[in-house]
Design a protein around this motif. Structure first.
Motif, mmCIF file in Angstrom:
data_model
loop_
_atom_site.group_PDB
_atom_site.id
_atom_site.type_symbol
_atom_site.label_atom_id
_atom_site.label_comp_id
_atom_site.label_asym_id
_atom_site.label_seq_id
_atom_site.Cartn_x
_atom_site.Cartn_y
_atom_site.Cartn_z
ATOM 1 N N CYS A 103 65.426 26.585 15.650
ATOM 2 C CA CYS A 103 65.350 25.484 14.668
ATOM 3 C C CYS A 103 65.118 24.138 15.334
ATOM 4 O O CYS A 103 64.193 23.408 14.985
ATOM 5 C CB CYS A 103 66.615 25.436 13.824
ATOM 6 S SG CYS A 103 66.645 26.746 12.599
ATOM 7 N N HIS A 104 65.994 23.783 16.295
ATOM 8 C CA HIS A 104 65.843 22.469 16.944
ATOM 9 C C HIS A 104 65.948 22.607 18.462
ATOM 10 O O HIS A 104 66.341 21.684 19.157
ATOM 11 C CB HIS A 104 66.898 21.491 16.422
ATOM 12 C CG HIS A 104 67.016 21.475 14.935
ATOM 13 N ND1 HIS A 104 67.967 22.191 14.260
ATOM 14 C CD2 HIS A 104 66.277 20.878 13.987
ATOM 15 C CE1 HIS A 104 67.816 22.039 12.956
ATOM 16 N NE2 HIS A 104 66.801 21.239 12.762
ATOM 17 N N GLN A 105 65.601 23.790 18.934
ATOM 18 C CA GLN A 105 65.500 24.062 20.375
ATOM 19 C C GLN A 105 66.801 23.851 21.147
ATOM 20 O O GLN A 105 66.787 23.440 22.305
ATOM 21 C CB GLN A 105 64.384 23.204 21.016
ATOM 22 C CG GLN A 105 62.980 23.634 20.652
ATOM 23 C CD GLN A 105 62.594 23.231 19.246
ATOM 24 O OE1 GLN A 105 62.742 22.067 18.920
ATOM 25 N NE2 GLN A 105 62.134 24.151 18.436
ATOM 26 N N SER A 106 67.942 24.111 20.540
ATOM 27 C CA SER A 106 69.187 24.088 21.322
ATOM 28 C C SER A 106 69.185 25.281 22.274
ATOM 29 O O SER A 106 68.679 26.345 21.940
ATOM 30 C CB SER A 106 70.400 24.189 20.405
ATOM 31 O OG SER A 106 70.619 22.988 19.743
ATOM 32 N N HIS B 58 74.767 23.835 16.141
ATOM 33 C CA HIS B 58 74.160 22.595 15.657
ATOM 34 C C HIS B 58 74.290 22.531 14.140
ATOM 35 O O HIS B 58 75.213 21.902 13.633
ATOM 36 C CB HIS B 58 72.696 22.508 16.116
ATOM 37 C CG HIS B 58 72.020 21.249 15.692
ATOM 38 N ND1 HIS B 58 70.682 21.185 15.399
ATOM 39 C CD2 HIS B 58 72.500 19.999 15.489
ATOM 40 C CE1 HIS B 58 70.375 19.954 15.045
ATOM 41 N NE2 HIS B 58 71.454 19.218 15.088
ATOM 42 N N VAL B 59 73.392 23.200 13.406
ATOM 43 C CA VAL B 59 73.560 23.238 11.954
ATOM 44 C C VAL B 59 73.452 24.656 11.389
ATOM 45 O O VAL B 59 73.122 24.833 10.224
ATOM 46 C CB VAL B 59 72.594 22.286 11.208
ATOM 47 C CG1 VAL B 59 73.051 20.856 11.287
ATOM 48 C CG2 VAL B 59 71.168 22.415 11.693
ATOM 49 N N GLY B 60 73.740 25.653 12.229
ATOM 50 C CA GLY B 60 73.951 26.987 11.682
ATOM 51 C C GLY B 60 72.760 27.919 11.594
ATOM 52 O O GLY B 60 72.866 28.991 11.004
ATOM 53 N N CYS B 61 71.611 27.571 12.189
ATOM 54 C CA CYS B 61 70.488 28.518 12.184
ATOM 55 C C CYS B 61 70.869 29.756 13.011
ATOM 56 O O CYS B 61 71.739 29.678 13.868
ATOM 57 C CB CYS B 61 69.261 27.879 12.828
ATOM 58 S SG CYS B 61 68.374 26.785 11.723
ATOM 59 N N CYS C 147 67.884 28.518 20.208
ATOM 60 C CA CYS C 147 67.838 28.400 18.749
ATOM 61 C C CYS C 147 66.468 27.849 18.372
ATOM 62 O O CYS C 147 66.070 26.789 18.851
ATOM 63 C CB CYS C 147 68.939 27.473 18.243
ATOM 64 S SG CYS C 147 68.860 27.281 16.451
ATOM 65 N N CYS D 213 74.261 29.048 15.076
ATOM 66 C CA CYS D 213 74.061 27.921 15.994
ATOM 67 C C CYS D 213 75.107 26.838 15.736
ATOM 68 O O CYS D 213 75.418 26.522 14.581
ATOM 69 C CB CYS D 213 72.656 27.343 15.805
ATOM 70 S SG CYS D 213 72.306 25.975 16.916
HETATM 71 S S1 FES Z 1 70.399 24.699 14.161
HETATM 72 FE FE1 FES Z 1 70.164 25.397 16.122
HETATM 73 S S2 FES Z 1 69.308 23.787 17.177
HETATM 74 FE FE2 FES Z 1 69.574 23.030 15.211
#
Ligand code: FES
Length: 307
Positions: free
Chosen positions: A301-304, A282-285, A299, A280
Protein backbone atom coordinates in the motif's frame (compact mmCIF):
# COMPACT_ATOMS: atom_id res chain seq x y z
CA UNK A 1 -10.26 68.50 -18.09
CA UNK A 2 -12.41 68.23 -14.90
CA UNK A 3 -12.39 64.43 -14.46
CA UNK A 4 -10.78 61.41 -15.98
CA UNK A 5 -12.08 59.72 -19.09
CA UNK A 6 -12.01 56.15 -20.19
CA UNK A 7 -11.75 55.66 -23.89
CA UNK A 8 -12.42 52.19 -25.19
CA UNK A 9 -11.18 51.89 -28.69
CA UNK A 10 -12.41 48.77 -30.46
CA UNK A 11 -11.01 48.03 -33.82
CA UNK A 12 -10.36 44.82 -35.69
CA UNK A 13 -6.94 44.12 -34.19
CA UNK A 14 -7.22 45.24 -30.53
CA UNK A 15 -9.16 46.73 -27.63
CA UNK A 16 -7.45 49.67 -26.01
CA UNK A 17 -8.34 51.27 -22.68
CA UNK A 18 -6.95 54.76 -22.12
CA UNK A 19 -7.05 56.57 -18.78
CA UNK A 20 -6.56 60.30 -18.66
CA UNK A 21 -3.61 61.62 -16.74
CA UNK A 22 -5.19 63.28 -13.66
CA UNK A 23 -5.48 59.83 -12.02
CA UNK A 24 -8.85 60.36 -10.39
CA UNK A 25 -10.23 57.09 -11.77
CA UNK A 26 -13.58 56.79 -13.41
CA UNK A 27 -17.17 56.91 -12.28
CA UNK A 28 -18.67 53.83 -10.65
CA UNK A 29 -21.20 52.58 -13.19
CA UNK A 30 -23.29 51.07 -10.37
CA UNK A 31 -25.32 47.88 -10.45
CA UNK A 32 -27.76 47.10 -13.23
CA UNK A 33 -31.42 47.66 -12.29
CA UNK A 34 -33.04 44.79 -10.42
CA UNK A 35 -35.24 42.53 -12.49
CA UNK A 36 -37.96 40.90 -10.38
CA UNK A 37 -38.42 37.16 -10.76
CA UNK A 38 -41.75 35.48 -11.41
CA UNK A 39 -41.83 34.30 -7.80
CA UNK A 40 -41.42 37.94 -6.64
CA UNK A 41 -44.50 38.98 -8.60
CA UNK A 42 -46.77 35.97 -8.41
CA UNK A 43 -47.61 34.47 -5.00
CA UNK A 44 -48.87 31.26 -6.64
CA UNK A 45 -45.58 30.80 -8.45
CA UNK A 46 -43.69 31.41 -5.19
CA UNK A 47 -45.86 28.81 -3.48
CA UNK A 48 -45.07 26.23 -6.16
CA UNK A 49 -41.31 26.96 -5.81
CA UNK A 50 -41.69 26.51 -2.06
CA UNK A 51 -43.31 23.12 -2.63
CA UNK A 52 -40.39 22.10 -4.86
CA UNK A 53 -37.91 23.08 -2.14
CA UNK A 54 -39.90 21.08 0.42
CA UNK A 55 -39.94 18.11 -1.99
CA UNK A 56 -36.14 18.22 -2.24
CA UNK A 57 -35.87 18.36 1.53
CA UNK A 58 -38.25 15.40 1.80
CA UNK A 59 -35.92 13.54 -0.59
CA UNK A 60 -33.09 14.34 1.81
CA UNK A 61 -35.10 13.12 4.80
CA UNK A 62 -36.04 9.87 3.03
CA UNK A 63 -32.38 9.35 2.03
CA UNK A 64 -31.18 9.82 5.61
CA UNK A 65 -33.82 7.43 6.99
CA UNK A 66 -33.12 4.86 4.23
CA UNK A 67 -29.39 5.01 5.03
CA UNK A 68 -30.00 4.33 8.73
CA UNK A 69 -32.58 1.59 8.04
CA UNK A 70 -30.17 -0.02 5.53
CA UNK A 71 -27.42 0.01 8.14
CA UNK A 72 -29.55 -2.12 10.44
CA UNK A 73 -31.09 -4.29 7.68
CA UNK A 74 -27.77 -5.25 6.09
CA UNK A 75 -25.27 -5.44 8.96
CA UNK A 76 -21.58 -5.51 8.08
CA UNK A 77 -19.63 -8.71 8.38
CA UNK A 78 -22.18 -11.38 7.42
CA UNK A 79 -20.84 -12.05 3.93
CA UNK A 80 -19.35 -10.08 1.07
CA UNK A 81 -22.67 -9.57 -0.71
CA UNK A 82 -24.18 -8.28 2.54
CA UNK A 83 -21.29 -5.90 3.12
CA UNK A 84 -21.61 -4.60 -0.45
CA UNK A 85 -25.36 -4.16 -0.12
CA UNK A 86 -25.04 -2.47 3.29
CA UNK A 87 -22.40 -0.05 2.03
CA UNK A 88 -24.42 0.71 -1.09
CA UNK A 89 -27.60 1.48 0.84
CA UNK A 90 -25.69 3.58 3.38
CA UNK A 91 -23.85 5.47 0.62
CA UNK A 92 -26.96 6.06 -1.50
CA UNK A 93 -28.90 7.19 1.58
CA UNK A 94 -26.18 9.61 2.64
CA UNK A 95 -25.77 10.84 -0.94
CA UNK A 96 -29.50 11.47 -1.36
CA UNK A 97 -29.65 13.18 1.99
CA UNK A 98 -26.80 15.59 1.16
CA UNK A 99 -27.92 16.08 -2.44
CA UNK A 100 -31.46 16.92 -1.33
CA UNK A 101 -30.25 19.57 1.11
CA UNK A 102 -27.82 21.04 -1.44
CA UNK A 103 -30.36 21.23 -4.25
CA UNK A 104 -33.01 22.62 -1.90
CA UNK A 105 -30.64 25.35 -0.68
CA UNK A 106 -29.73 26.38 -4.23
CA UNK A 107 -33.32 26.31 -5.46
CA UNK A 108 -34.52 28.20 -2.41
CA UNK A 109 -31.83 30.85 -2.82
CA UNK A 110 -32.52 31.30 -6.52
CA UNK A 111 -36.30 31.45 -6.34
CA UNK A 112 -37.46 32.53 -2.89
CA UNK A 113 -34.73 34.51 -1.16
CA UNK A 114 -34.33 38.20 -1.73
CA UNK A 115 -32.16 38.61 -4.85
CA UNK A 116 -31.39 42.33 -4.63
CA UNK A 117 -27.73 42.78 -5.43
CA UNK A 118 -25.69 44.63 -2.85
CA UNK A 119 -22.19 46.02 -3.05
CA UNK A 120 -19.89 46.16 -0.09
CA UNK A 121 -16.84 48.35 0.33
CA UNK A 122 -13.58 46.73 1.34
CA UNK A 123 -12.80 46.93 5.03
CA UNK A 124 -9.65 46.55 7.13
CA UNK A 125 -9.07 42.94 8.18
CA UNK A 126 -10.48 43.46 11.68
CA UNK A 127 -13.73 45.35 11.54
CA UNK A 128 -14.67 47.90 14.18
CA UNK A 129 -17.23 46.92 16.81
CA UNK A 130 -20.11 48.78 15.20
CA UNK A 131 -19.40 47.09 11.84
CA UNK A 132 -19.55 43.68 13.46
CA UNK A 133 -22.80 44.62 15.15
CA UNK A 134 -24.01 45.74 11.72
CA UNK A 135 -23.01 42.38 10.26
CA UNK A 136 -25.07 40.59 12.88
CA UNK A 137 -28.01 42.87 12.08
CA UNK A 138 -27.56 42.12 8.37
CA UNK A 139 -27.44 38.42 9.10
CA UNK A 140 -30.68 38.71 11.01
CA UNK A 141 -32.18 40.74 8.17
CA UNK A 142 -30.98 38.02 5.76
CA UNK A 143 -32.76 35.40 7.86
CA UNK A 144 -35.88 37.52 7.68
CA UNK A 145 -35.33 37.96 3.93
CA UNK A 146 -35.20 34.18 3.50
CA UNK A 147 -38.91 34.35 4.27
CA UNK A 148 -38.70 31.30 6.46
CA UNK A 149 -40.69 32.71 9.37
CA UNK A 150 -43.77 32.99 7.18
CA UNK A 151 -43.35 29.49 5.77
CA UNK A 152 -43.79 27.00 8.62
CA UNK A 153 -43.81 23.93 6.35
CA UNK A 154 -40.53 24.94 4.75
CA UNK A 155 -39.08 25.78 8.15
CA UNK A 156 -40.09 22.36 9.51
CA UNK A 157 -38.68 20.57 6.45
CA UNK A 158 -35.36 22.46 6.71
CA UNK A 159 -34.96 21.66 10.40
CA UNK A 160 -35.93 18.00 9.96
CA UNK A 161 -33.65 17.49 6.95
CA UNK A 162 -30.71 19.20 8.68
CA UNK A 163 -31.27 17.14 11.83
CA UNK A 164 -31.51 13.79 10.01
CA UNK A 165 -28.82 14.27 7.34
CA UNK A 166 -25.84 13.44 9.62
CA UNK A 167 -27.47 10.22 10.90
CA UNK A 168 -26.13 7.87 8.17
CA UNK A 169 -22.63 8.98 9.22
CA UNK A 170 -23.17 9.21 12.96
CA UNK A 171 -25.08 5.97 13.57
CA UNK A 172 -22.29 3.65 12.35
CA UNK A 173 -19.74 5.72 14.26
CA UNK A 174 -21.43 5.30 17.61
CA UNK A 175 -19.38 2.40 18.91
CA UNK A 176 -21.21 -0.36 20.68
CA UNK A 177 -24.62 0.68 19.32
CA UNK A 178 -24.89 -2.71 17.68
CA UNK A 179 -22.84 -5.87 18.00
CA UNK A 180 -21.10 -5.11 14.70
CA UNK A 181 -19.75 -1.84 16.07
CA UNK A 182 -18.55 -3.12 19.43
CA UNK A 183 -14.93 -1.90 19.41
CA UNK A 184 -13.89 -4.70 21.77
CA UNK A 185 -14.00 -7.18 18.88
CA UNK A 186 -10.88 -5.48 17.50
CA UNK A 187 -8.95 -6.33 20.66
CA UNK A 188 -8.89 -10.10 20.09
CA UNK A 189 -8.27 -12.50 17.22
CA UNK A 190 -9.44 -16.05 16.56
CA UNK A 191 -5.99 -17.37 17.55
CA UNK A 192 -7.04 -16.94 21.18
CA UNK A 193 -10.31 -18.80 20.57
CA UNK A 194 -9.06 -22.29 21.45
CA UNK A 195 -11.36 -25.33 21.01
CA UNK A 196 -12.26 -27.12 24.21
CA UNK A 197 -9.77 -29.80 25.29
CA UNK A 198 -7.01 -28.57 22.95
CA UNK A 199 -3.81 -26.68 23.68
CA UNK A 200 -3.97 -24.28 20.79
CA UNK A 201 -5.31 -23.63 17.36
CA UNK A 202 -4.10 -25.56 14.30
CA UNK A 203 -2.66 -23.49 11.47
CA UNK A 204 -4.33 -24.01 8.09
CA UNK A 205 -3.49 -22.71 4.62
CA UNK A 206 -5.67 -19.98 3.25
CA UNK A 207 -8.02 -20.39 1.45
CA UNK A 208 -7.89 -24.22 1.37
CA UNK A 209 -8.29 -24.59 5.15
CA UNK A 210 -5.76 -27.44 4.99
CA UNK A 211 -3.84 -27.99 8.27
CA UNK A 212 -0.17 -27.34 7.76
CA UNK A 213 2.73 -29.18 9.43
CA UNK A 214 6.07 -27.70 10.41
CA UNK A 215 7.75 -29.99 7.87
CA UNK A 216 5.68 -28.40 5.06
CA UNK A 217 7.29 -25.02 5.73
CA UNK A 218 10.63 -25.48 4.05
CA UNK A 219 13.49 -23.00 4.27
CA UNK A 220 12.68 -19.88 2.26
CA UNK A 221 9.01 -20.79 1.75
CA UNK A 222 6.06 -18.54 2.59
CA UNK A 223 2.53 -19.58 3.55
CA UNK A 224 -0.59 -17.54 4.18
CA UNK A 225 -2.33 -19.19 7.12
CA UNK A 226 -5.45 -18.77 9.22
CA UNK A 227 -6.76 -20.67 12.26
CA UNK A 228 -8.02 -24.11 11.17
CA UNK A 229 -11.80 -24.29 10.75
CA UNK A 230 -12.05 -20.55 11.24
CA UNK A 231 -15.68 -19.56 11.43
CA UNK A 232 -16.94 -22.75 13.05
CA UNK A 233 -16.39 -21.92 16.72
CA UNK A 234 -18.73 -19.75 18.81
CA UNK A 235 -17.79 -16.09 18.47
CA UNK A 236 -16.54 -16.51 14.89
CA UNK A 237 -19.82 -16.00 13.07
CA UNK A 238 -18.42 -13.04 11.11
CA UNK A 239 -15.95 -15.13 9.13
CA UNK A 240 -14.51 -12.33 6.98
CA UNK A 241 -13.99 -10.02 9.95
CA UNK A 242 -12.26 -12.79 11.91
CA UNK A 243 -10.11 -13.70 8.93
CA UNK A 244 -9.08 -10.09 8.32
CA UNK A 245 -7.76 -9.90 11.88
CA UNK A 246 -6.19 -13.38 12.13
CA UNK A 247 -4.46 -13.72 8.75
CA UNK A 248 -0.81 -14.61 9.23
CA UNK A 249 2.28 -14.98 7.05
CA UNK A 250 4.41 -18.03 7.89
CA UNK A 251 8.06 -18.06 6.82
CA UNK A 252 11.05 -20.22 7.60
CA UNK A 253 14.67 -19.21 7.70
CA UNK A 254 17.91 -20.43 9.19
CA UNK A 255 17.58 -19.87 12.99
CA UNK A 256 20.97 -18.10 12.93
CA UNK A 257 19.47 -15.47 10.61
CA UNK A 258 16.80 -14.47 13.13
CA UNK A 259 18.09 -11.22 14.60
CA UNK A 260 16.96 -8.41 16.87
CA UNK A 261 14.55 -10.58 18.83
CA UNK A 262 12.77 -8.57 21.53
CA UNK A 263 13.33 -9.52 25.12
CA UNK A 264 10.99 -12.28 26.27
CA UNK A 265 10.32 -13.44 22.70
CA UNK A 266 13.39 -15.64 22.30
CA UNK A 267 11.26 -18.80 22.07
CA UNK A 268 8.62 -17.38 19.74
CA UNK A 269 10.07 -19.17 16.69
CA UNK A 270 10.09 -22.92 16.05
CA UNK A 271 13.11 -24.31 14.22
CA UNK A 272 13.34 -21.09 12.24
CA UNK A 273 9.59 -20.86 11.52
CA UNK A 274 8.21 -17.39 12.20
CA UNK A 275 4.64 -16.15 12.06
CA UNK A 276 3.89 -12.51 11.26
CA UNK A 277 0.50 -10.84 11.33
CA UNK A 278 -0.32 -9.66 7.82
CA UNK A 279 -2.10 -6.58 9.18
CA UNK A 280 0.22 -3.65 8.38
CA UNK A 281 0.98 -1.45 11.37
CA UNK A 282 0.55 1.62 9.17
CA UNK A 283 -3.14 1.57 8.22
CA UNK A 284 -3.92 -2.13 8.08
CA UNK A 285 -3.30 -3.28 4.49
CA UNK A 286 -2.34 -6.95 4.13
CA UNK A 287 1.46 -7.31 4.14
CA UNK A 288 1.63 -9.93 1.41
CA UNK A 289 5.14 -9.67 -0.04
CA UNK A 290 8.20 -11.45 1.32
CA UNK A 291 11.63 -10.67 -0.03
CA UNK A 292 13.52 -13.93 0.42
CA UNK A 293 17.11 -12.61 0.13
CA UNK A 294 16.77 -9.68 2.54
CA UNK A 295 14.10 -11.38 4.70
CA UNK A 296 12.00 -8.26 4.43
CA UNK A 297 8.22 -8.12 4.51
CA UNK A 298 6.81 -5.44 2.22
CA UNK A 299 3.44 -3.73 2.37
CA UNK A 300 2.27 -2.84 -1.14
CA UNK A 301 0.00 0.00 0.00
CA UNK A 302 2.58 2.59 1.06
CA UNK A 303 5.80 0.60 0.76
CA UNK A 304 6.40 -0.01 4.47
CA UNK A 305 9.20 -2.53 5.02
CA UNK A 306 9.46 -4.83 8.05
CA UNK A 307 12.60 -6.79 8.92
S1 FES B 1 -0.86 0.22 5.06
FE1 FES B 1 1.01 -0.71 4.88
S2 FES B 1 2.34 0.84 4.32
FE2 FES B 1 0.46 1.82 4.54
Amino acid sequence: MGRSQVIVNNNISSTEIVLTEDGSGFENPGLPPHTPRLSDLDAGHAKSRERQVVLLLVMSIVGAIAGVVGFFLFPAGVDQAGIRLGNTVLGVGLGLSMLGIGLAAVHWAKTLMNDHEVSEERHPVVSPEETRAGAVAELEAGMADANIARRPVLKGAVLTAAALAPLPVLVPLVGGLTEEWDVNVFKRTAWGNIPEGEDGRLLATDPENRPIRAADVTNGSVFHVIPHDLGTLPGEEKFLNEKAKAIVLLVRMDPSEIKNVSEGREDWSYHGILAFSKVCTHVGCPVALYEQNTKHLLCPCHQSTFD
